[in-house]
Design a protein around this motif. Structure first.
Motif, short mmCIF file in Angstrom:
data_model
loop_
_atom_site.label_atom_id
_atom_site.label_comp_id
_atom_site.label_asym_id
_atom_site.label_seq_id
_atom_site.Cartn_x
_atom_site.Cartn_y
_atom_site.Cartn_z
N ASP A 22 0.82 -1.21 0.00
CA ASP A 22 0.00 0.00 0.00
C ASP A 22 0.86 1.26 0.00
OD1 ASP A 22 -2.17 -1.60 0.05
OD2 ASP A 22 -2.48 -1.45 2.22
N ALA A 23 2.11 1.18 0.47
CA ALA A 23 2.96 2.36 0.56
C ALA A 23 3.63 2.68 -0.77
CB ALA A 23 4.01 2.17 1.63
N ARG A 24 3.65 1.75 -1.70
CA ARG A 24 4.27 1.99 -3.00
C ARG A 24 3.34 2.82 -3.87
NH1 ARG A 24 5.50 -4.15 -3.18
NH2 ARG A 24 7.28 -4.24 -1.82
N PRO A 25 3.93 3.66 -4.77
CA PRO A 25 3.06 4.45 -5.67
C PRO A 25 2.21 3.53 -6.52
CG PRO A 25 5.36 5.14 -5.85
CD PRO A 25 5.31 3.93 -4.96
N ARG A 26 0.95 3.86 -6.71
CA ARG A 26 0.03 2.99 -7.44
C ARG A 26 -0.08 3.35 -8.90
NH1 ARG A 26 -2.98 -0.69 -4.39
NH2 ARG A 26 -2.74 -0.28 -2.22
N SER A 27 0.15 4.60 -9.26
CA SER A 27 -0.02 4.94 -10.66
C SER A 27 0.88 6.10 -11.03
CB SER A 27 -1.48 5.29 -10.95
OG SER A 27 -1.78 6.50 -10.32
N ALA A 28 1.04 6.28 -12.31
CA ALA A 28 1.85 7.38 -12.81
C ALA A 28 1.15 8.71 -12.55
CB ALA A 28 2.10 7.20 -14.29
N LEU A 29 -0.15 8.69 -12.46
CA LEU A 29 -0.91 9.91 -12.23
C LEU A 29 -0.60 10.48 -10.86
CD1 LEU A 29 -2.98 11.89 -13.33
CD2 LEU A 29 -4.78 10.45 -12.39
N ALA A 85 -0.76 16.82 -20.33
CA ALA A 85 -0.59 15.37 -20.20
C ALA A 85 -1.67 14.78 -19.28
CB ALA A 85 0.80 15.05 -19.66
N VAL A 86 -1.95 15.47 -18.19
CA VAL A 86 -2.99 15.00 -17.26
C VAL A 86 -4.35 15.01 -17.95
CG1 VAL A 86 -4.24 15.57 -15.13
CG2 VAL A 86 -1.75 15.59 -15.15
N GLN A 87 -4.64 16.05 -18.69
CA GLN A 87 -5.92 16.13 -19.40
C GLN A 87 -6.02 15.02 -20.45
OE1 GLN A 87 -6.01 20.15 -20.86
NE2 GLN A 87 -6.73 21.01 -18.92
N GLY A 88 -4.93 14.72 -21.12
CA GLY A 88 -4.92 13.63 -22.09
C GLY A 88 -5.17 12.29 -21.42
N MET A 89 -4.56 12.07 -20.26
CA MET A 89 -4.78 10.82 -19.52
C MET A 89 -6.23 10.71 -19.06
SD MET A 89 -1.49 10.38 -17.09
CE MET A 89 0.15 10.52 -17.70
N GLN A 90 -6.80 11.82 -18.62
CA GLN A 90 -8.19 11.80 -18.18
C GLN A 90 -9.13 11.50 -19.35
OE1 GLN A 90 -8.47 15.65 -16.32
NE2 GLN A 90 -7.99 14.84 -14.28
N GLN A 93 -8.82 7.85 -20.11
CA GLN A 93 -9.50 7.08 -19.07
C GLN A 93 -11.01 7.08 -19.31
OE1 GLN A 93 -9.01 8.67 -15.12
NE2 GLN A 93 -9.62 6.77 -14.15
N GLN A 94 -11.56 8.21 -19.71
CA GLN A 94 -12.99 8.29 -19.99
C GLN A 94 -13.36 7.40 -21.18
OE1 GLN A 94 -15.29 9.77 -18.16
NE2 GLN A 94 -16.87 9.02 -19.53
N LYS A 95 -12.51 7.41 -22.23
CA LYS A 95 -12.77 6.56 -23.39
C LYS A 95 -12.75 5.08 -22.99
CE LYS A 95 -10.78 9.69 -26.84
NZ LYS A 95 -9.63 9.89 -27.74
N LEU A 96 -11.78 4.70 -22.17
CA LEU A 96 -11.70 3.31 -21.73
C LEU A 96 -12.91 2.93 -20.89
CD1 LEU A 96 -7.90 2.98 -20.86
CD2 LEU A 96 -9.12 1.94 -22.77
#
Length: 156
Positions: A22-29, A85-90, A93-96
């Motif tokens: 749980d202490a490790r980073p979970r995502s690139a975001l 980049a964050v907006q592109g990822m979001q 994510q919405q498309k997926l």
């Protein structure tokens, strides 16, 4: 005491197995957001020290516009690219999420069709079994009547 969660062995980075998952980073975001926060905090701190300890009066600030610093512009460009980049990822994510929803709907429809076919097959099987049992229970047909003999009459 700060413990580094990453151990270097033979030039390879390995995560510390004693560190909980749980202490490790979970995502690139989350890493991206943390980096963005550090950049903003560092820029604000740098700006406060660059302006000195005495704040300039608002009138003086309006009269004297400082020349844009290339480092500030670079930080602004970095922030803008991170935001894009964050907006592109979001958006991705919405498309997926939409695609997953569509797949789930198709799967539910296929499962309904499969259940209907299974029910129909069961009904048909029951009908075939009932026909076979009715055939077995019916009495054997009587001996067929002898066929009438064709007698030829001789012409006299």
């Amino acid at each position: 005491m700060i413990v580094d969660p990453v151990i270097r062995q033979g030039g390879i980075l390995m995560s510390d197995p004693s560190m909980p998952a749980d202490a490790r980073p979970r995502s690139a975001l989350s890493l991206l957001v943390a980096l963005l926060a550090l950049i903003v905090a560092g820029g604000a701190l740098w700006m406060s020290y660059a302006n000195g300890t005495k704040p300039a009066a608002p009138q003086e600030q309006a009269a004297v516009a400082p020349a844009p610093d290339p480092a500030i512009e670079q930080v602004k460009q970095s922030l803008a690219s991170l935001q894009q980049a964050v907006q592109g990822m979001q958006a991705d994510q919405q498309k997926l999420a939409t695609q997953v929803s569509d797949i789930q709907q198709k799967l539910a429809g296929q499962q309904g069709d499969q259940k209907l076919l299974s029910d129909q097959l069961g009904s048909l099987s029951a009908r075939v079994n009932s026909l076979e049992s009715a055939r077995a229970e019916s009495p054997a047909p009587a001996q067929p009547a002898p066929a009438p003999r064709n007698t030829k009459r001789s012409k006299q």
